[in-house]
Design a protein around this motif. Structure first.
Motif, PDB file in Angstrom:
ATOM      1  N   TRP A  85      -3.479  -3.093  -8.902  1.00 23.91           N
ATOM      2  CA  TRP A  85      -2.661  -1.748  -8.771  1.00 23.91           C
ATOM      3  C   TRP A  85      -1.877  -1.876  -9.919  1.00 23.91           C
ATOM      4  O   TRP A  85      -1.236  -2.589  -9.708  1.00 23.91           O
ATOM      5  N   VAL A  86      -2.319  -0.962 -11.086  1.00 22.52           N
ATOM      6  CA  VAL A  86      -1.521  -1.010 -12.149  1.00 22.52           C
ATOM      7  C   VAL A  86      -0.754   0.190 -12.078  1.00 22.52           C
ATOM      8  O   VAL A  86      -1.275   1.481 -12.103  1.00 22.52           O
ATOM      9  N   ASP A  87       0.448   0.335 -12.248  1.00 24.89           N
ATOM     10  CA  ASP A  87       1.046   1.469 -12.302  1.00 24.89           C
ATOM     11  C   ASP A  87       3.247   0.976 -13.052  1.00 24.89           C
ATOM     12  O   ASP A  87       3.687   0.086 -12.415  1.00 24.89           O
ATOM     13  N   ASP A  88       3.595   2.355 -13.332  1.00 19.91           N
ATOM     14  CA  ASP A  88       4.816   1.572 -14.106  1.00 19.91           C
ATOM     15  C   ASP A  88       6.177   2.035 -12.874  1.00 19.91           C
ATOM     16  O   ASP A  88       6.707   1.965 -13.806  1.00 19.91           O
ATOM     17  N   LYS A  89       5.809   2.819 -12.188  1.00 19.56           N
ATOM     18  CA  LYS A  89       6.395   2.866 -11.007  1.00 19.56           C
ATOM     19  C   LYS A  89       6.551   2.309  -9.590  1.00 19.56           C
ATOM     20  O   LYS A  89       5.718   2.083  -9.031  1.00 19.56           O
ATOM     21  N   TRP A 114       8.096   0.882  -7.447  1.00 25.67           N
ATOM     22  CA  TRP A 114       8.331   1.589  -6.034  1.00 25.67           C
ATOM     23  C   TRP A 114       7.346   1.793  -5.075  1.00 25.67           C
ATOM     24  O   TRP A 114       7.333   2.087  -3.770  1.00 25.67           O
ATOM     25  N   ARG A 115       6.074   2.557  -5.751  1.00 27.72           N
ATOM     26  CA  ARG A 115       5.042   2.616  -5.051  1.00 27.72           C
ATOM     27  C   ARG A 115       4.419   1.756  -4.412  1.00 27.72           C
ATOM     28  O   ARG A 115       3.787   1.992  -3.113  1.00 27.72           O
ATOM     29  N   PHE A 116       4.256   0.584  -4.601  1.00 27.00           N
ATOM     30  CA  PHE A 116       4.027  -0.403  -4.120  1.00 27.00           C
ATOM     31  C   PHE A 116       4.877  -1.309  -3.442  1.00 27.00           C
ATOM     32  O   PHE A 116       3.846  -1.682  -2.330  1.00 27.00           O
ATOM     33  N   ILE A 117       5.195  -0.786  -2.462  1.00 26.87           N
ATOM     34  CA  ILE A 117       6.479  -0.861  -1.437  1.00 26.87           C
ATOM     35  C   ILE A 117       5.761  -0.260   0.036  1.00 26.87           C
ATOM     36  O   ILE A 117       5.840   0.497  -0.221  1.00 26.87           O
ATOM     37  N   GLY A 118       5.454  -1.176   1.023  1.00 27.21           N
ATOM     38  CA  GLY A 118       4.809  -0.437   2.056  1.00 27.21           C
ATOM     39  C   GLY A 118       3.276  -0.414   1.786  1.00 27.21           C
ATOM     40  O   GLY A 118       3.085  -0.029   2.983  1.00 27.21           O
ATOM     41  N   ASN A 119       2.841  -0.230   0.864  1.00 30.69           N
ATOM     42  CA  ASN A 119       1.141  -0.056   0.254  1.00 30.69           C
ATOM     43  C   ASN A 119       1.127  -1.477  -0.205  1.00 30.69           C
ATOM     44  O   ASN A 119       1.151  -2.264  -0.256  1.00 30.69           O
ATOM     45  N   GLY A 120      -0.698  -1.150   0.099  1.00 29.05           N
ATOM     46  CA  GLY A 120      -2.030  -2.093  -0.421  1.00 29.05           C
ATOM     47  C   GLY A 120      -1.951  -2.622   0.479  1.00 29.05           C
ATOM     48  O   GLY A 120      -2.043  -2.917   1.833  1.00 29.05           O
ATOM     49  N   ARG A 138      12.267   7.159  -4.719  1.00 29.83           N
ATOM     50  CA  ARG A 138      12.124   8.363  -3.392  1.00 29.83           C
ATOM     51  C   ARG A 138      11.522   7.288  -1.740  1.00 29.83           C
ATOM     52  O   ARG A 138      10.171   6.616  -2.187  1.00 29.83           O
ATOM     53  N   PHE A 139      12.422   6.980  -1.410  1.00 25.69           N
ATOM     54  CA  PHE A 139      12.591   5.639  -0.057  1.00 25.69           C
ATOM     55  C   PHE A 139      11.933   7.089   0.996  1.00 25.69           C
ATOM     56  O   PHE A 139      12.455   8.552   0.962  1.00 25.69           O
ATOM     57  N   GLY A 140      12.398   6.361   2.257  1.00 24.52           N
ATOM     58  CA  GLY A 140      12.811   6.727   2.919  1.00 24.52           C
ATOM     59  C   GLY A 140      11.349   7.351   4.015  1.00 24.52           C
ATOM     60  O   GLY A 140      10.363   7.235   3.942  1.00 24.52           O
ATOM     61  N   ARG A 141      11.901   8.540   4.126  1.00 29.00           N
ATOM     62  CA  ARG A 141      10.981   9.773   5.046  1.00 29.00           C
ATOM     63  C   ARG A 141       9.678   9.735   4.078  1.00 29.00           C
ATOM     64  O   ARG A 141       8.927  10.778   4.332  1.00 29.00           O
ATOM     65  N   HIS A 142       9.966   9.765   2.964  1.00 25.82           N
ATOM     66  CA  HIS A 142       9.045  10.115   1.611  1.00 25.82           C
ATOM     67  C   HIS A 142       7.600   9.519   1.160  1.00 25.82           C
ATOM     68  O   HIS A 142       8.206   8.000   1.880  1.00 25.82           O
ATOM     69  N   SER A 143       6.336   9.694   1.973  1.00 30.13           N
ATOM     70  CA  SER A 143       5.125   9.189   1.526  1.00 30.13           C
ATOM     71  C   SER A 143       3.788   9.576   0.842  1.00 30.13           C
ATOM     72  O   SER A 143       3.202   8.512   1.468  1.00 30.13           O
ATOM     73  N   GLY A 144       4.744   9.862  -0.511  1.00 29.77           N
ATOM     74  CA  GLY A 144       3.723   9.669  -1.424  1.00 29.77           C
ATOM     75  C   GLY A 144       3.104  11.359  -1.436  1.00 29.77           C
ATOM     76  O   GLY A 144       2.793  11.185  -1.787  1.00 29.77           O
ATOM     77  N   LYS A 145       3.667  12.201  -0.711  1.00 31.55           N
ATOM     78  CA  LYS A 145       2.917  13.370  -1.092  1.00 31.55           C
ATOM     79  C   LYS A 145       3.215  14.405  -1.872  1.00 31.55           C
ATOM     80  O   LYS A 145       4.856  13.993  -1.860  1.00 31.55           O
TER      81      LYS A 145
END
Length: 225
Positions: free
Chosen positions: A166-170, A172-178, A59-66
């Motif tokens: 950062w180890v993750d199976d998803k 897309w969470r990395f994009i724009g974070n870190g 989920r991208f766009g306005r999705h903030s990880g909440k």
């Protein structure tokens, strides 16, 4: 052995444990416990599994990880029972405990860094049920009221600017974070890998791909050179 301290952050589902292949059975057990009179529980469990897995998509766009429950059925008594059954059926991936302990032995900071489930407190419950909770130096959960970015800032405030792995199976969470001192490790897991595209991977700098947890140790050795 790695020659300098790193902060190693692990997602939970699909990264340290297989909690996906048991989703359907957990739904069936939850239906049996909550609605014993309900007909067609096996069929309903399959339907609910299809719905739940759709919410694993990027989920991208306005999705903030909440985190927000997608449907009312993922709230209340039924949802809690489903999470309980899912926790009982969840299995650690090969090497999960051993790799975490080896990283601790080498002096790294090892944290759980994962999204809350639809009900506050459930992720911590599932972490404890897995038997991995007490191995971590810290447990940081984002979701209800805390975005991924806010959780990452918390890590930096607590542990400084060391290399953050950062180890993750998803992925897309990395994009724009870190930040510029973050190394991103995609743990390939079949249930979520189906949603990963070249377009997603091309947006991630400092990307490493592993197919088992033991391979993470090789990634860290390369980073330490």
């Amino acid at each position: 052995m790695c020659s300098f301290l790193m902060i190693i952050a692990f997602d939970f589902d699909g990264t340290l444990v297989d909690s996906y292949s048991c989703i359907e059975e957990a739904f069936y057990r939850a239906l049996r416990r909550t609605y014993p009179w309900f007909p067609g529980k096996r069929y309903m469990a399959k339907l609910l599994t299809k719905i739940e897995l759709q919410f694993e998509r990027p989920r991208f766009g306005r999705h903030s990880g909440k985190i927000k429950a997608p449907m009312k059925i993922f709230q209340g008594k039924f949802a809690r029972i489903w999470f309980e059954e899912r926790a009982k059926l969840t299995k650690p991936l090969e090497g999960a405990r051993e790799v975490l302990k080896e990283l601790k032995r080498e002096g790294h900071i090892v944290i759980s860094f994962s999204a809350e489930d639809f009900i506050p407190g459930v992720k911590e419950y599932r972490l404890r049920q897995s038997g991995l909770y007490d191995i971590f130096d810290d447990v940081i959960i984002f979701g209800h009221g805390v975005s991924i970015k806010e959780a990452f800032r918390l890590v930096r405030e607590k542990y400084g600017n060391e290399t953050f792995v950062w180890v993750d199976d998803k992925p897309w969470r990395f994009i724009g974070n870190g930040d510029e001192n973050t190394e991103y490790v995609w743990m390939y897991f079949p249930y979520t890998a189906r949603f990963v595209t070249k377009e997603i991977l091309d947006k991630i700098p400092h990307l490493h791909v592993i197919y088992d947890l033991w391979s993470l140790l090789d990634v860290l050795r390369r980073l330490s050179v």
